[in-house]
Design an enzyme around this catalytic site. Structure first.
Site, PDB file in Angstrom:
ATOM      1  N   LEU A  34     -14.681 -36.030  -7.814  1.00 30.88           N
ATOM      2  CA  LEU A  34     -13.382 -36.369  -8.392  1.00 30.88           C
ATOM      3  C   LEU A  34     -12.584 -35.110  -8.717  1.00 30.88           C
ATOM      4  O   LEU A  34     -11.363 -35.125  -8.727  1.00 30.88           O
ATOM      5  CB  LEU A  34     -13.562 -37.214  -9.655  1.00 30.88           C
ATOM      6  CG  LEU A  34     -14.162 -38.596  -9.462  1.00 30.88           C
ATOM      7  CD1 LEU A  34     -14.449 -39.241 -10.818  1.00 30.88           C
ATOM      8  CD2 LEU A  34     -13.260 -39.478  -8.614  1.00 30.88           C
ATOM      9  N   CYS A  41     -18.517 -41.667  -6.493  1.00 32.91           N
ATOM     10  CA  CYS A  41     -17.781 -40.512  -7.006  1.00 32.91           C
ATOM     11  C   CYS A  41     -18.179 -40.213  -8.445  1.00 32.91           C
ATOM     12  O   CYS A  41     -18.412 -41.129  -9.231  1.00 32.91           O
ATOM     13  CB  CYS A  41     -16.275 -40.781  -6.987  1.00 32.91           C
ATOM     14  SG  CYS A  41     -15.586 -41.231  -5.396  1.00 32.91           S
ATOM     15  N   CYS A  42     -18.230 -38.939  -8.757  1.00 29.61           N
ATOM     16  CA  CYS A  42     -18.319 -38.461 -10.132  1.00 29.61           C
ATOM     17  C   CYS A  42     -17.626 -37.107 -10.161  1.00 29.61           C
ATOM     18  O   CYS A  42     -17.087 -36.669  -9.139  1.00 29.61           O
ATOM     19  CB  CYS A  42     -19.767 -38.401 -10.634  1.00 29.61           C
ATOM     20  SG  CYS A  42     -20.815 -37.148  -9.876  1.00 29.61           S
ATOM     21  N   PHE A  43     -17.626 -36.434 -11.289  1.00 35.20           N
ATOM     22  CA  PHE A  43     -16.868 -35.191 -11.432  1.00 35.20           C
ATOM     23  C   PHE A  43     -17.175 -34.209 -10.306  1.00 35.20           C
ATOM     24  O   PHE A  43     -16.278 -33.693  -9.661  1.00 35.20           O
ATOM     25  CB  PHE A  43     -17.139 -34.570 -12.808  1.00 35.20           C
ATOM     26  CG  PHE A  43     -16.255 -33.400 -13.122  1.00 35.20           C
ATOM     27  CD1 PHE A  43     -14.898 -33.581 -13.381  1.00 35.20           C
ATOM     28  CD2 PHE A  43     -16.766 -32.121 -13.167  1.00 35.20           C
ATOM     29  CE1 PHE A  43     -14.075 -32.501 -13.670  1.00 35.20           C
ATOM     30  CE2 PHE A  43     -15.951 -31.039 -13.464  1.00 35.20           C
ATOM     31  CZ  PHE A  43     -14.606 -31.225 -13.711  1.00 35.20           C
TER      32      PHE A  43
END
Length: 148
Positions: A107, A63-65
């Site tokens: 996210l 996960c990341c932004f």
């Protein structure tokens, strides 16, 4: 199944992901950011990709932004087929037709309810072999790239 999960920032969505995977009967290892201690998204994705590719885990969640960076980074690891999924149908298709072994999530866009739906679909689906020719071509290109 053994999952390794992680993100570049400490976010409550990772708690939801871990809880849901455990409720589905999976073993979960968490890597990456800790409270007040972010981690570079590329390093998190490469670590998860390497663990899956080497067999230390069967599947991964990154996960990341946006989910884009971690999916791109994880896909640099030979043998990894990371899929950025924003709904359960895409997650199911990624497993069924593409034999995806890492789920990438945003996210920013993924609510806890949506994450649970995606994880259930991902966990319930398995590769059906219908796209074997395409996957064989990808694997062959990976072999050629490693020998260059």
């Amino acid at each position: 199944m053994r999952f390794v999960i992680g993100a570049d920032e400490h976010d409550s969505l990772l708690d939801v992901i871990e809880e849901e995977l455990r409720s589905l009967g999976h073993d979960v290892t968490r890597v990456g950011a800790k409270p007040n201690q972010p981690a570079p998204w590329g390093e998190v994705a490469l670590e998860i990709g390497t663990r899956v590719a080497e067999g230390a885990a069967d599947q991964g969640v990154v996960c990341c932004f946006t989910g884009t960076g971690v999916s791109m980074a994880a896909n640099k690891v030979p043998g990894i087929r990371a899929a950025l999924c924003t709904d359960r149908e895409t997650a199911e298709g990624a497993r069924r037709w593409n034999d995806a072994n890492i789920l990438a999530l945003s996210l920013r866009l993924t609510s806890p309810t949506l994450a649970r739906e995606i994880l259930r679909a991902w966990s319930a689906a398995s590769y059906d072999g219908s796209e074997a020719a395409s996957l064989d071509a990808v694997r062959e290109e990976e072999r050629r790239a490693r020998s260059r």
